[in-house]
Design an enzyme around this catalytic site. Structure first.
Site, PDB file in Angstrom:
ATOM      1  N   THR A   1       0.851  -1.173   0.054  1.00 43.42           N
ATOM      2  CA  THR A   1       0.024   0.090  -0.098  1.00 43.42           C
ATOM      3  C   THR A   1       0.878   1.272   0.042  1.00 43.42           C
ATOM      4  OG1 THR A   1      -1.531   1.231   1.536  1.00 43.42           O
ATOM      5  CG2 THR A   1       0.066  -0.331   2.415  1.00 43.42           C
ATOM      6  N   ASP A   2       0.229   2.429  -0.611  1.00 44.39           N
ATOM      7  CA  ASP A   2       1.013   3.633  -0.181  1.00 44.39           C
ATOM      8  C   ASP A   2       1.042   4.233   0.929  1.00 44.39           C
ATOM      9  OD1 ASP A   2      -1.695   4.287  -0.074  1.00 44.39           O
ATOM     10  OD2 ASP A   2      -1.662   6.017  -1.585  1.00 44.39           O
ATOM     11  N   GLU A   3       0.336   3.593   2.040  1.00 42.08           N
ATOM     12  CA  GLU A   3       0.183   4.153   3.234  1.00 42.08           C
ATOM     13  C   GLU A   3       1.599   3.838   3.990  1.00 42.08           C
ATOM     14  OE1 GLU A   3      -3.580   3.414   5.485  1.00 42.08           O
ATOM     15  OE2 GLU A   3      -4.815   3.075   3.419  1.00 42.08           O
TER      16      GLU A   3
ATOM     17  N   TYR B   1      -1.664  -0.327  10.973  1.00 40.79           N
ATOM     18  CA  TYR B   1      -1.948  -1.276   9.557  1.00 40.79           C
ATOM     19  C   TYR B   1      -0.562  -0.855   9.003  1.00 40.79           C
ATOM     20  CZ  TYR B   1      -3.158  -1.858   4.851  1.00 40.79           C
ATOM     21  OH  TYR B   1      -3.085  -2.085   3.623  1.00 40.79           O
TER      22      TYR B   1
ATOM     23  N   ALA C   1       2.122   0.381   9.737  1.00 36.95           N
ATOM     24  CA  ALA C   1       3.570  -0.011  10.255  1.00 36.95           C
ATOM     25  C   ALA C   1       3.627  -1.499   9.970  1.00 36.95           C
ATOM     26  CB  ALA C   1       3.368   0.013  11.882  1.00 36.95           C
TER      27      ALA C   1
ATOM     28  N   LYS D   1       2.319  -3.277   7.421  1.00 36.18           N
ATOM     29  CA  LYS D   1       2.782  -3.363   5.846  1.00 36.18           C
ATOM     30  C   LYS D   1       3.910  -2.897   5.415  1.00 36.18           C
ATOM     31  CE  LYS D   1       0.235  -4.588   2.812  1.00 36.18           C
ATOM     32  NZ  LYS D   1      -0.155  -6.200   2.456  1.00 36.18           N
TER      33      LYS D   1
ATOM     34  N   ASN E   1      -5.734   3.878  -2.437  1.00 37.49           N
ATOM     35  CA  ASN E   1      -7.026   3.373  -2.123  1.00 37.49           C
ATOM     36  C   ASN E   1      -7.647   2.731  -3.442  1.00 37.49           C
ATOM     37  OD1 ASN E   1      -6.248   5.071  -0.022  1.00 37.49           O
ATOM     38  ND2 ASN E   1      -8.142   4.716   0.821  1.00 37.49           N
TER      39      ASN E   1
ATOM     40  N   ASP F   1     -12.870  11.874  15.046  1.00 39.84           N
ATOM     41  CA  ASP F   1     -11.858  11.945  13.897  1.00 39.84           C
ATOM     42  C   ASP F   1     -11.249  10.545  14.358  1.00 39.84           C
ATOM     43  OD1 ASP F   1     -10.269  12.135  11.647  1.00 39.84           O
ATOM     44  OD2 ASP F   1      -9.364  13.883  12.152  1.00 39.84           O
TER      45      ASP F   1
HETATM   46  P1  NAD Z   1      -9.365  -7.702   2.259  1.00 38.71           P
HETATM   47  O1  NAD Z   1      -9.208  -7.316   3.767  1.00 38.71           O
HETATM   48  O2  NAD Z   1     -10.427  -7.383   1.537  1.00 38.71           O
HETATM   49  O3  NAD Z   1      -8.768  -9.358   2.077  1.00 38.71           O
HETATM   50  C1  NAD Z   1      -7.784  -9.651   2.759  1.00 38.71           C
HETATM   51  C2  NAD Z   1      -8.124 -11.331   2.450  1.00 38.71           C
HETATM   52  O4  NAD Z   1      -7.109 -11.865   3.382  1.00 38.71           O
HETATM   53  C3  NAD Z   1      -9.011 -11.796   3.007  1.00 38.71           C
HETATM   54  O5  NAD Z   1      -9.835 -13.065   2.026  1.00 38.71           O
HETATM   55  C4  NAD Z   1      -8.796 -12.656   4.221  1.00 38.71           C
HETATM   56  O6  NAD Z   1      -9.568 -13.772   4.601  1.00 38.71           O
HETATM   57  C5  NAD Z   1      -7.545 -12.963   4.061  1.00 38.71           C
HETATM   58  N1  NAD Z   1      -6.778 -13.160   5.015  1.00 38.71           N
HETATM   59  C6  NAD Z   1      -6.580 -12.430   6.170  1.00 38.71           C
HETATM   60  N2  NAD Z   1      -5.655 -12.861   7.012  1.00 38.71           N
HETATM   61  C7  NAD Z   1      -5.094 -14.080   6.681  1.00 38.71           C
HETATM   62  C8  NAD Z   1      -4.457 -15.255   7.258  1.00 38.71           C
HETATM   63  N3  NAD Z   1      -4.017 -15.133   8.275  1.00 38.71           N
HETATM   64  N4  NAD Z   1      -4.027 -16.166   6.482  1.00 38.71           N
HETATM   65  C9  NAD Z   1      -4.926 -16.211   5.253  1.00 38.71           C
HETATM   66  N5  NAD Z   1      -5.540 -15.416   4.630  1.00 38.71           N
HETATM   67  C10 NAD Z   1      -6.001 -13.964   5.440  1.00 38.71           C
HETATM   68  O7  NAD Z   1      -8.159  -6.837   1.610  1.00 38.71           O
HETATM   69  P2  NAD Z   1      -7.932  -6.161   0.201  1.00 38.71           P
HETATM   70  O8  NAD Z   1      -8.459  -4.917   0.334  1.00 38.71           O
HETATM   71  O9  NAD Z   1      -8.274  -6.874  -1.004  1.00 38.71           O
HETATM   72  O10 NAD Z   1      -6.320  -5.789   0.306  1.00 38.71           O
HETATM   73  C11 NAD Z   1      -5.550  -6.894  -0.453  1.00 38.71           C
HETATM   74  C12 NAD Z   1      -3.850  -6.467  -0.193  1.00 38.71           C
HETATM   75  O11 NAD Z   1      -4.034  -5.377  -0.997  1.00 38.71           O
HETATM   76  C13 NAD Z   1      -3.726  -6.361   1.098  1.00 38.71           C
HETATM   77  O12 NAD Z   1      -2.232  -6.812   1.430  1.00 38.71           O
HETATM   78  C14 NAD Z   1      -3.631  -4.918   1.393  1.00 38.71           C
HETATM   79  O13 NAD Z   1      -2.701  -4.166   2.152  1.00 38.71           O
HETATM   80  C15 NAD Z   1      -3.372  -4.325  -0.296  1.00 38.71           C
HETATM   81  N6  NAD Z   1      -3.837  -3.198  -0.579  1.00 38.71           N
HETATM   82  C16 NAD Z   1      -5.362  -2.575  -0.461  1.00 38.71           C
HETATM   83  C17 NAD Z   1      -5.582  -1.586  -0.709  1.00 38.71           C
HETATM   84  C18 NAD Z   1      -6.983  -1.160  -0.637  1.00 38.71           C
HETATM   85  O14 NAD Z   1      -7.541   0.021  -0.961  1.00 38.71           O
HETATM   86  N7  NAD Z   1      -8.004  -2.040  -0.333  1.00 38.71           N
HETATM   87  C19 NAD Z   1      -4.800  -0.555  -1.239  1.00 38.71           C
HETATM   88  C20 NAD Z   1      -3.588  -0.863  -1.521  1.00 38.71           C
HETATM   89  C21 NAD Z   1      -3.022  -1.965  -1.147  1.00 38.71           C
HETATM   90  P1  TYD Z   2     -10.986   3.712   4.442  1.00 39.00           P
HETATM   91  O1  TYD Z   2     -11.606   3.246   3.369  1.00 39.00           O
HETATM   92  O2  TYD Z   2     -10.928   3.146   5.959  1.00 39.00           O
HETATM   93  O3  TYD Z   2      -9.362   3.728   3.725  1.00 39.00           O
HETATM   94  P2  TYD Z   2      -7.906   4.022   4.445  1.00 39.00           P
HETATM   95  O4  TYD Z   2      -8.197   4.398   5.703  1.00 39.00           O
HETATM   96  O5  TYD Z   2      -6.991   2.952   4.285  1.00 39.00           O
HETATM   97  O6  TYD Z   2      -7.555   5.332   3.493  1.00 39.00           O
HETATM   98  O7  TYD Z   2     -11.021   5.434   4.633  1.00 39.00           O
HETATM   99  C1  TYD Z   2     -10.821   6.232   3.670  1.00 39.00           C
HETATM  100  C2  TYD Z   2     -11.093   7.620   4.229  1.00 39.00           C
HETATM  101  O8  TYD Z   2     -12.254   7.664   4.691  1.00 39.00           O
HETATM  102  C3  TYD Z   2     -10.278   7.877   5.320  1.00 39.00           C
HETATM  103  O9  TYD Z   2      -9.440   9.142   5.142  1.00 39.00           O
HETATM  104  C4  TYD Z   2     -10.915   7.647   6.471  1.00 39.00           C
HETATM  105  C5  TYD Z   2     -12.349   8.080   6.121  1.00 39.00           C
HETATM  106  N1  TYD Z   2     -13.538   7.471   6.598  1.00 39.00           N
HETATM  107  C6  TYD Z   2     -14.484   8.314   7.192  1.00 39.00           C
HETATM  108  O10 TYD Z   2     -14.713   9.342   6.961  1.00 39.00           O
HETATM  109  N2  TYD Z   2     -15.732   7.485   7.690  1.00 39.00           N
HETATM  110  C7  TYD Z   2     -16.068   6.197   7.501  1.00 39.00           C
HETATM  111  O11 TYD Z   2     -16.898   5.641   7.859  1.00 39.00           O
HETATM  112  C8  TYD Z   2     -14.809   5.410   7.146  1.00 39.00           C
HETATM  113  C9  TYD Z   2     -14.583   4.037   6.885  1.00 39.00           C
HETATM  114  C10 TYD Z   2     -13.391   6.355   6.646  1.00 39.00           C
END
Ligand code: NAD
Ligand code: TYD
Length: 353
Positions: A134-136, A159, A161, A163, A188, A289
Site C-alpha cells: 500500500t501507499d500508506e 496497519y 506499520a 505493511k 486506495n 476523527d
Molecule cells: P481484504 O481485507 O478485502 O482481504 C484480505 C483477504 O486476506 C481476506 O480474504 C482474508 O480472509 C485473507 N486473510 C486475512 N488474514 C489471513 C491469514 N492469516 N491467512 C490467510 N488469509 C488471510 O483486503 P484487500 O482490500 O483486498 O487488500 C488486499 C491486499 O492489498 C492487502 O495486502 C492490502 O494491504 C493491499 N492493498 C489494499 C488497498 C485497498 O485499497 N484495499 C490498497 C493498496 C494495497
Molecule cells: P478507508 O476506506 O478506511 O481507507 P484508508 O483509511 O485505508 O484510507 O478510509 C478512507 C478515508 O475515509 C479515510 O480518510 C478515513 C475516512 N472514513 C470516514 O470518513 N468515514 C468512514 O466511515 C470510514 C470507514 C472512513
C-alpha cells in the site's frame, strides 16, 4: 497438474482485491494453475469468486498464512512456481483497536511465505514472489507533492506499520537470499466486492438505506482512488514484466477529500434512486476523527507507466457509477458478507463514536 505453465499461489484471493486478481488470472491465463490460499476471515468470502470457481485451473486451500506448516504443505502439494501475496488484515480502524492480528498476519504471515518460497525455489531465480502493498507505508503528505518509489517509509498507523514491516522483509529476502521478488504499492481501491466497512461501500450502503453517513473529523482528509480492476491489471503487468527486486507505485492521479467524495456519491445515488437532489446529503454526520488520521495520500505512478505502459482504463466517474450499480444489484452479497461477527463490530464501533 504438470501441464500448467505456472502454478501461482494467490494469498487472500477471497478478499476484495484478491478476488479481482484471481478472476483476471483465471480468465486470461487458462494455462496457469491458480491456487487461492485464504483463511476466510470476516473479510474473505468465497462468494466473491462464485462466477469463476468452477474453472478447471482454480483450486482453493483454506489456510492461515501464520501457520508455518500449512504454508509449507501448500507449496509442496502444488509445486508452487510463483506467489502473488495479498492476504492481510487491511482495515486501519481495526488496526487501531487491535494491532496484534496485524502483526501476525501481515508480518509473520509474510515472512512464512517468503521462507516457504525460499525453501522450495532453492536459489532458482526463475520464479516471482509478488508482494502487494500500500501507499500508506509512505506516511502522510502535506498539501503538495506525491509519493514516489524513493519516498522514505514513514508509516503512522498500526496497519501501515505492519505493511511497511512486511515490505522490508520482502526486500531483505531479495538482498540477503536473492529471492526473486517484485513489489507494488497502490493507492486506495474501490469497486465491486469491497467489504462495507471501508469508506466507499459503507457510504453506498448507508445512502441506499437512508442511514447516517459517518464522516471522520471535518472530512478534509484526501485519498487517491483507483478502480480495483485497474489495480488487478497493474499487478498482472508487474508480475509478468516488472523488474526483479523493484517496487512500483500504482495510482490514477485521482485525489478527493472524503467530504467531496461522499457528496459526489450522494448526488450520483439520488439520481439513480430517483430521489430529490440533495436528499442523501442530509444524512452526512460528522463523527469523532480517527486517531492519527493520515491527512493526504497521492501516488506518482510514472515509473509503472514509463516502464510497463500501464494506465488506468476508466475515469472515477465511470468507475463509481459501475460500482454503485453493482451494489444496488447485489443486495444478497451485502447480506451474506455482513452477517455474523461483522454486525457486532460495526454496531459497537459506531456506538462508541
Ligand atoms: P481484504 O481485507 O478485502 O482481504 C484480505 C483477504 O486476506 C481476506 O480474504 C482474508 O480472509 C485473507 N486473510 C486475512 N488474514 C489471513 C491469514 N492469516 N491467512 C490467510 N488469509 C488471510 O483486503 P484487500 O482490500 O483486498 O487488500 C488486499 C491486499 O492489498 C492487502 O495486502 C492490502 O494491504 C493491499 N492493498 C489494499 C488497498 C485497498 O485499497 N484495499 C490498497 C493498496 C494495497
Ligand atoms: P478507508 O476506506 O478506511 O481507507 P484508508 O483509511 O485505508 O484510507 O478510509 C478512507 C478515508 O475515509 C479515510 O480518510 C478515513 C475516512 N472514513 C470516514 O470518513 N468515514 C468512514 O466511515 C470510514 C470507514 C472512513
Amino acid at each position: 497438474m504438470e501441464n500448467f505453465k505456472k502454478k501461482i499461489l494467490v494469498t487472500g484471493g477471497a478478499g476484495f482485491i484478491g478476488s479481482h486478481v484471481i478472476r483476471r488470472l483465471l480468465r486470461n491465463y487458462p494455462n496457469y494453475l491458480i491456487v487461492n490460499a485464504d483463511k476466510l476471515t470476516y473479510a474473505g468470502n468465497l462468494e466473491n469468486l462464485s462466477d469463476v470457481d468452477s474453472l478447471p485451473n482454480y483450486r482453493f486451500e483454506k489456510i492461515d498464512i501464520v501457520d508455518t506448516e500449512s504454508v509449507k504443505s501448500v507449496f509442496s502439494k502444488y509445486g508452487i512456481t510463483d506467489v502473488i501475496h495479498l492476504a492481510a488484515e487491511s482495515h486501519v480502524d481495526r488496526s487501531i483497536e487491535g494491532p496484534m492480528e496485524f502483526v501476525m498476519t501481515n508480518v509473520v504471515g509474510t515472512v512464512n511465505l517468503l521462507q516457504g518460497a525460499r525453501e522450495n525455489w532453492n536459489g532458482d531465480t526463475n520464479h516471482v514472489f509478488h508482494h502487494v502493498s500500500t501507499d500508506e507505508v509512505y506516511g502522510s503528505l502535506g498539501d503538495e507533492g506525491l509519493f514516489t518509489e524513493e519516498t522514505s517509509y514513514d508509516p503512522r498507523s498500526p496497519y501501515s506499520a505492519s505493511k511497511a514491516s512486511s515490505d522490508h522483509f520482502v526486500m531483505a529476502y531479495f538482498h540477503t537470499y536473492g529471492l526473486p521478488i517484485k513489489m507494488s504499492n497502490c493507492s486506495n481501491n474501490y469497486g465491486s466486492h469491497h467489504f462495507p466497512e471501508k469508506l466507499i461501500p459503507l457510504m453506498i450502503h448507508n445512502i441506499q438505506h437512508k442511514k447516517p453517513l459517518p464522516v471522520y473529523g471535518k472530512g478534509d482528509n484526501i485519498r487517491d482512488w483507483l478502480w480495483v480492476e485497474d489495480h488487478a491489471s497493474a499487478i498482472d503487468a508487474i508480475f509478468h514484466n516488472g523488474r526483479i527486486g523493484e517496487s512500483y507505485n500504482v495510482g490514477g492521479l485521482n485525489e478527493w477529500t472524503n467530504l467531496e467524495l461522499v457528496r459526489f456519491l450522494c448526488r450520483l445515488m439520488d439520481e439513480k434512486l430517483g430521489r430529490v437532489e440533495g436528499e442523501s446529503e442530509e444524512l452526512i454526520t460528522y463523527v469523532k476523527d480517527r486517531a492519527g488520521h493520515d491527512k493526504r495520500y497521492a501516488i506518482d505512478a510514472i515509473k509503472l507507466e514509463k516502464e510497463l505502459g500501464w494506465k488506468p482504463s476508466i475515469t472515477f466517474e465511470e468507475g463509481l457509477s459501475k460500482t454503485v450499480d453493482w451494489y444496488l444489484e447485489n443486495q444478497n452479497w451485502i447480506e451474506k458478507v455482513t452477517s455474523g461477527s461483522y454486525k457486532d463490530y460495526y454496531e459497537n464501533m459506531y456506538a462508541n463514536r
